[in-house]
Design a protein around this motif. Structure first.
Motif, mmCIF file in Angstrom:
data_model
loop_
_atom_site.group_PDB
_atom_site.id
_atom_site.type_symbol
_atom_site.label_atom_id
_atom_site.label_comp_id
_atom_site.label_asym_id
_atom_site.label_seq_id
_atom_site.Cartn_x
_atom_site.Cartn_y
_atom_site.Cartn_z
ATOM 1 N N VAL A 177 -5.822 3.068 0.390
ATOM 2 C CA VAL A 177 -5.478 3.305 1.801
ATOM 3 C C VAL A 177 -5.732 4.754 2.198
ATOM 4 C CG1 VAL A 177 -3.756 1.476 1.728
ATOM 5 C CG2 VAL A 177 -3.034 3.838 1.397
ATOM 6 N N SER A 213 -9.339 9.088 4.789
ATOM 7 C CA SER A 213 -9.724 8.246 5.922
ATOM 8 C C SER A 213 -8.834 8.566 7.125
ATOM 9 C CB SER A 213 -9.547 6.775 5.550
ATOM 10 O OG SER A 213 -8.172 6.476 5.343
ATOM 11 N N ALA A 214 -9.208 8.052 8.284
ATOM 12 C CA ALA A 214 -8.408 8.270 9.487
ATOM 13 C C ALA A 214 -7.022 7.642 9.327
ATOM 14 C CB ALA A 214 -9.124 7.690 10.705
ATOM 15 N N ASP A 215 -6.967 6.471 8.724
ATOM 16 C CA ASP A 215 -5.679 5.809 8.503
ATOM 17 C C ASP A 215 -4.819 6.632 7.561
ATOM 18 O OD1 ASP A 215 -3.815 3.499 8.607
ATOM 19 O OD2 ASP A 215 -4.340 3.314 6.492
ATOM 20 N N ALA A 216 -5.442 7.257 6.571
ATOM 21 C CA ALA A 216 -4.697 8.079 5.626
ATOM 22 C C ALA A 216 -4.017 9.235 6.329
ATOM 23 C CB ALA A 216 -5.639 8.605 4.541
ATOM 24 N N LYS A 217 -4.724 9.857 7.258
ATOM 25 C CA LYS A 217 -4.162 11.015 7.953
ATOM 26 C C LYS A 217 -2.933 10.619 8.767
ATOM 27 C CE LYS A 217 -8.608 13.408 8.076
ATOM 28 N NZ LYS A 217 -9.731 13.905 8.898
ATOM 29 N N ALA A 218 -2.945 9.426 9.345
ATOM 30 C CA ALA A 218 -1.787 8.957 10.093
ATOM 31 C C ALA A 218 -0.596 8.731 9.164
ATOM 32 C CB ALA A 218 -2.135 7.674 10.841
ATOM 33 N N ARG A 219 -0.848 8.150 7.995
ATOM 34 C CA ARG A 219 0.233 7.927 7.026
ATOM 35 C C ARG A 219 0.800 9.255 6.531
ATOM 36 N NH1 ARG A 219 0.570 2.720 4.533
ATOM 37 N NH2 ARG A 219 -1.013 1.258 5.311
ATOM 38 N N ASP A 265 0.814 -1.215 0.000
ATOM 39 C CA ASP A 265 0.000 0.000 0.000
ATOM 40 C C ASP A 265 0.850 1.268 0.000
ATOM 41 O OD1 ASP A 265 -2.316 -1.490 0.049
ATOM 42 O OD2 ASP A 265 -2.513 -1.419 2.221
ATOM 43 N N GLU A 266 2.060 1.169 0.505
ATOM 44 C CA GLU A 266 2.919 2.347 0.620
ATOM 45 C C GLU A 266 4.318 1.990 0.153
ATOM 46 O OE1 GLU A 266 4.511 5.426 4.108
ATOM 47 O OE2 GLU A 266 2.645 4.331 4.367
#
Length: 208
Positions: A100, A110-116, A82-83
């Protein structure tokens, strides 16, 4: 562990050299279909070479070509694919697959996107980079016009999140949506289309 938590994928030894490696990357051509114009790697010689140095053994009448260095690339991809992070002697590039970051046909993070993205912002700060490129890409499904719009909306969303995390007035962004242009995989399969649906964040490498 890299700043965004990328973990090398566990692969058989026969494949390891093709996924985690240091290579002398061939220079990208201006007409390379997978490289947006103006983003081709450039490499200049770090030191001057004296053609009259007595230690140089040149045939009589021979001259030295213009000195240059090859771009060295290190690639690390997380276990899911994914990354992906690419480091050269000049730049750092993160490629995040759209799945992602966003829902289907959406440009809402998404929330996961903001963390990445926060992890990428931390690396930008580490490199003291102030020139950031955020490019969005799609696969070739649907109309080309829709892909152009969606890829730009997604690039804008990532740029806005990065700007909030960096909170630095000196940072300048270049944001573009390329739609289905510049694929990095074959659009004939879903696996290839998934790789092509991506947002890339690129910035100069200034720290060791």
């Amino acid at each position: 562990m890299t700043p965004t938590g990328l973990a090398p994928r566990r692969l058989p030894l026969a494949l390891l050299a093709t996924t985690l490696f240091l290579v002398a990357a061939p220079p990208a051509r201006a007409d390379d279909p997978s490289v947006p114009p103006g983003t081709e790697p450039t490499a200049t010689a770090p030191v001057e070479v004296d053609p009259n140095d007595p230690d140089l053994k040149l045939p009589e009448g021979a001259t030295l070509a213009e000195p240059k260095v090859l771009d060295i690339k290190q690639v690390v991809e997380d276990e899911t694919g994914d990354e992906r992070r690419e480091d050269t002697n000049a730049d750092v590039k993160f490629a995040l697959q759209a799945e992602v970051l966003f829902g289907k046909d959406s440009a809402r993070l998404s929330a996961d996107a903001k963390a990445r993205i926060a992890g990428i912002a931390a690396e930008i700060k580490k490199q003291n980079a102030t020139q950031i490129r955020v490019f969005g890409f799609t696969d070739n499904l649907g109309s080309s016009a829709h892909g152009d719009v969606l890829s730009k909306q997604r690039a804008n969303a990532v740029q806005a999140a990065l700007a909030g995390d960096l909170n630095d007035a000196n940072v300048v962004f270049e944001v573009r949506g390329y739609g289905e242009q510049y694929p990095i995989a074959d659009n004939a399969s879903e696996a290839g289309r998934k790789k092509n649906r991506r947002v890339e964040v690129t910035f100069p490498r200034t720290a060791g």
